[in-house]
Design a protein around this motif. Structure first.
Motif, PDB file in Angstrom:
ATOM      1  N   PRO A  74       0.742  -1.216   0.016  1.00  0.00           N
ATOM      2  CA  PRO A  74       0.039  -0.065   0.013  1.00  0.00           C
ATOM      3  C   PRO A  74       0.744   1.250   0.062  1.00  0.00           C
ATOM      4  N   TYR A  75       0.103   2.329  -0.471  1.00  0.00           N
ATOM      5  CA  TYR A  75       0.860   3.576  -0.657  1.00  0.00           C
ATOM      6  C   TYR A  75       1.976   3.613  -1.638  1.00  0.00           C
ATOM      7  N   LEU A  76       2.956   2.815  -1.963  1.00  0.00           N
ATOM      8  CA  LEU A  76       3.715   2.575  -3.010  1.00  0.00           C
ATOM      9  C   LEU A  76       3.084   1.963  -4.180  1.00  0.00           C
ATOM     10  N   ASP A  77       1.935   1.636  -4.310  1.00  0.00           N
ATOM     11  CA  ASP A  77       1.191   0.983  -5.263  1.00  0.00           C
ATOM     12  C   ASP A  77       1.874   0.056  -6.098  1.00  0.00           C
ATOM     13  N   ALA A 128      16.198   1.560  -4.348  1.00  0.00           N
ATOM     14  CA  ALA A 128      16.622   1.892  -3.094  1.00  0.00           C
ATOM     15  C   ALA A 128      15.497   2.488  -2.513  1.00  0.00           C
ATOM     16  N   GLY A 129      14.845   3.500  -3.063  1.00  0.00           N
ATOM     17  CA  GLY A 129      13.641   4.149  -2.610  1.00  0.00           C
ATOM     18  C   GLY A 129      12.495   3.174  -2.171  1.00  0.00           C
ATOM     19  N   ILE A 130      12.222   2.046  -2.943  1.00  0.00           N
ATOM     20  CA  ILE A 130      11.128   1.107  -2.797  1.00  0.00           C
ATOM     21  C   ILE A 130      11.647   0.563  -1.394  1.00  0.00           C
ATOM     22  N   CYS A 131      12.750  -0.139  -1.239  1.00  0.00           N
ATOM     23  CA  CYS A 131      13.109  -0.726  -0.162  1.00  0.00           C
ATOM     24  C   CYS A 131      13.157   0.295   1.157  1.00  0.00           C
ATOM     25  N   LYS A 132      13.223   1.246   1.040  1.00  0.00           N
ATOM     26  CA  LYS A 132      13.463   2.162   2.306  1.00  0.00           C
ATOM     27  C   LYS A 132      11.938   2.446   2.581  1.00  0.00           C
ATOM     28  N   ARG A 133      11.030   2.643   1.793  1.00  0.00           N
ATOM     29  CA  ARG A 133       9.690   3.030   2.015  1.00  0.00           C
ATOM     30  C   ARG A 133       8.979   1.738   2.220  1.00  0.00           C
ATOM     31  N   ILE A 134       9.090   0.515   2.044  1.00  0.00           N
ATOM     32  CA  ILE A 134       8.320  -0.743   2.108  1.00  0.00           C
ATOM     33  C   ILE A 134       7.855  -0.803   3.602  1.00  0.00           C
ATOM     34  N   MET A 135       8.936  -0.947   4.599  1.00  0.00           N
ATOM     35  CA  MET A 135       8.733  -0.742   6.024  1.00  0.00           C
ATOM     36  C   MET A 135       7.816   0.189   6.533  1.00  0.00           C
ATOM     37  N   ARG A 136       7.938   1.474   5.967  1.00  0.00           N
ATOM     38  CA  ARG A 136       7.231   2.638   6.575  1.00  0.00           C
ATOM     39  C   ARG A 136       5.826   2.386   6.071  1.00  0.00           C
ATOM     40  N   ALA A 137       5.515   2.119   4.593  1.00  0.00           N
ATOM     41  CA  ALA A 137       4.267   1.817   4.105  1.00  0.00           C
ATOM     42  C   ALA A 137       3.534   0.715   5.059  1.00  0.00           C
ATOM     43  N   ILE A 138       4.365  -0.394   5.333  1.00  0.00           N
ATOM     44  CA  ILE A 138       3.608  -1.602   6.077  1.00  0.00           C
ATOM     45  C   ILE A 138       3.200  -0.846   7.572  1.00  0.00           C
ATOM     46  N   THR A 139       4.053  -0.189   8.123  1.00  0.00           N
ATOM     47  CA  THR A 139       3.600   0.292   9.378  1.00  0.00           C
ATOM     48  C   THR A 139       2.539   1.327   9.408  1.00  0.00           C
ATOM     49  N   SER A 220      27.806 -13.014  -5.663  1.00  0.00           N
ATOM     50  CA  SER A 220      28.117 -13.366  -4.240  1.00  0.00           C
ATOM     51  C   SER A 220      27.016 -14.257  -3.755  1.00  0.00           C
ATOM     52  N   LYS A 221      27.280 -15.353  -3.125  1.00  0.00           N
ATOM     53  CA  LYS A 221      26.517 -16.269  -2.521  1.00  0.00           C
ATOM     54  C   LYS A 221      25.629 -15.512  -1.127  1.00  0.00           C
ATOM     55  N   GLU A 222      26.044 -14.534  -0.873  1.00  0.00           N
ATOM     56  CA  GLU A 222      24.980 -13.579   0.002  1.00  0.00           C
ATOM     57  C   GLU A 222      24.201 -13.000  -0.485  1.00  0.00           C
ATOM     58  N   ILE A 223      23.878 -12.545  -2.029  1.00  0.00           N
ATOM     59  CA  ILE A 223      23.129 -11.676  -2.598  1.00  0.00           C
ATOM     60  C   ILE A 223      22.183 -12.272  -3.475  1.00  0.00           C
ATOM     61  N   GLY A 224      20.877 -12.122  -3.166  1.00  0.00           N
ATOM     62  CA  GLY A 224      19.840 -12.353  -4.125  1.00  0.00           C
ATOM     63  C   GLY A 224      19.172 -11.336  -4.737  1.00  0.00           C
ATOM     64  N   PHE A 225      17.971 -11.207  -4.993  1.00  0.00           N
ATOM     65  CA  PHE A 225      17.087 -10.284  -5.752  1.00  0.00           C
ATOM     66  C   PHE A 225      15.729 -10.698  -5.593  1.00  0.00           C
ATOM     67  N   ARG A 226      14.990  -9.783  -5.841  1.00  0.00           N
ATOM     68  CA  ARG A 226      13.618  -9.609  -6.075  1.00  0.00           C
ATOM     69  C   ARG A 226      12.983  -9.062  -7.011  1.00  0.00           C
ATOM     70  N   ILE A 227      11.875  -9.141  -7.557  1.00  0.00           N
ATOM     71  CA  ILE A 227      11.189  -8.347  -8.701  1.00  0.00           C
ATOM     72  C   ILE A 227       9.831  -7.685  -8.246  1.00  0.00           C
ATOM     73  N   CYS A 228       9.795  -6.487  -8.614  1.00  0.00           N
ATOM     74  CA  CYS A 228       8.447  -5.653  -8.391  1.00  0.00           C
ATOM     75  C   CYS A 228       7.696  -5.555  -9.818  1.00  0.00           C
ATOM     76  N   LEU A 229       6.311  -5.304  -9.416  1.00  0.00           N
ATOM     77  CA  LEU A 229       5.438  -4.890 -10.802  1.00  0.00           C
ATOM     78  C   LEU A 229       4.795  -3.707 -10.494  1.00  0.00           C
ATOM     79  N   ARG A 230       4.749  -3.019 -11.441  1.00  0.00           N
ATOM     80  CA  ARG A 230       4.079  -1.575 -11.451  1.00  0.00           C
ATOM     81  C   ARG A 230       2.931  -1.402 -12.340  1.00  0.00           C
ATOM     82  N   ARG A 231       2.049  -0.606 -12.199  1.00  0.00           N
ATOM     83  CA  ARG A 231       0.886  -0.487 -13.325  1.00  0.00           C
ATOM     84  C   ARG A 231       1.282   0.293 -14.235  1.00  0.00           C
ATOM     85  N   ASN A 232       0.884   0.174 -15.517  1.00  0.00           N
ATOM     86  CA  ASN A 232       0.995   1.464 -16.651  1.00  0.00           C
ATOM     87  C   ASN A 232       0.645   2.579 -16.296  1.00  0.00           C
ATOM     88  N   SER A 233       1.470   3.627 -16.329  1.00  0.00           N
ATOM     89  CA  SER A 233       1.193   5.271 -15.839  1.00  0.00           C
ATOM     90  C   SER A 233       0.026   5.749 -16.913  1.00  0.00           C
TER      91      SER A 233
END
Length: 233
Positions: A74-77, A128-139, A220-233
């Motif tokens: 939420p909020y990040l949409d 980076a902006g998404i990761c920094k704001r995900i926790m805030r959005a959930i809270t 690196s065996k310590e680094i993975g990744f995630r994927i995000c999906l966005r709506r068309n603007s």
């Protein structure tokens, strides 16, 4: 019983009843607030996905026909892969439980995997902006903030979905089991990462709370990744 003692007993009973009523009212108000949030509808859903589980208070999860699961933030949409990305038998990226996370991956490989996952939903790596704001959005949505320090246990590398206590808002291991590779303007061997690794000690908790982004060498065996999906603007 003296007059003073009788008075104290009477006032204690009165205030105990008053406090109990106040507690019941607060509990009822909180239940109503949670129910109201839970009943909120999804603003949008990418084509080809269906509702899988959850609600807006717990985190709504959708899935595609291959079982790949994404959680609405939420909020990040946007939608974020519910799990760290793993590599399917066909070599395609997957967001499913009970898999080893796709690590030892170069930036170019992770970027191409994310971009090609679902172009119609503008799939990409997290920023980076998404990761920094995900926790805030959930809270902001749930008013629960203790999830920030919950993560996969140090020293143990988990398969996706294997640590129930690390599933927060229906997102698995958001700040662990591996660092999360982020979108970068430069395709170099050192890339921005967020979160922690299963090898990271508790000293990195303060960095998470400060929403720090580090730069680390890949593969690196310590680094993975995630994927995000966005709506068309």
């Amino acid at each position: 019983m003296t007059e003073d003692t009788a008075y104290e007993c009477a006032t204690s009973v009165f205030f105990a009843k008053e406090e109990a009523e106040e507690y019941r009212k607060k509990a009822a108000d909180e239940k109503a607030r949670i129910n109201s949030i839970a009943q909120e509808k999804l603003p949008w859903m990418p084509a080809g996905y269906m509702y899988y589980t959850g609600n807006m208070y717990e985190g709504i999860v959708i899935a595609d026909k291959y079982g790949n699961q994404f959680t609405y933030v939420p909020y990040l949409d946007i939608y974020v892969s519910r799990y760290e990305i793993s590599k399917g038998n066909n070599g395609y990226p997957a967001s499913v439980p009970d898999r080893r996370a796709w690590v030892n991956v170069s930036y170019k490989e992770a970027y191409n995997a994310a971009k090609s996952f679902d172009p119609s939903a503008n799939s990409n790596l997290l920023t980076a902006g998404i990761c920094k704001r995900i926790m805030r959005a959930i809270t902001q949505k749930t008013q629960i903030d203790n999830h920030i320090i919950l993560r996969c246990l140090t020293g143990i590398e988990f398969r996706t979905g294997a640590s129930p206590q690390s599933m927060i808002y229906n997102i698995d291991c958001l700040v662990g089991n591996h660092y999360c590779m982020l979108l970068s303007e430069k395709h170099s061997k050192k890339v921005p990462v967020y979160g922690t690794s299963y090898k990271t000690g508790n000293e990195n908790i303060l960095s998470i709370l400060a929403n720090d982004v580090d730069y680390m060498a890949v593969p690196s065996k310590e680094i993975g990744f995630r994927i995000c999906l966005r709506r068309n603007s």
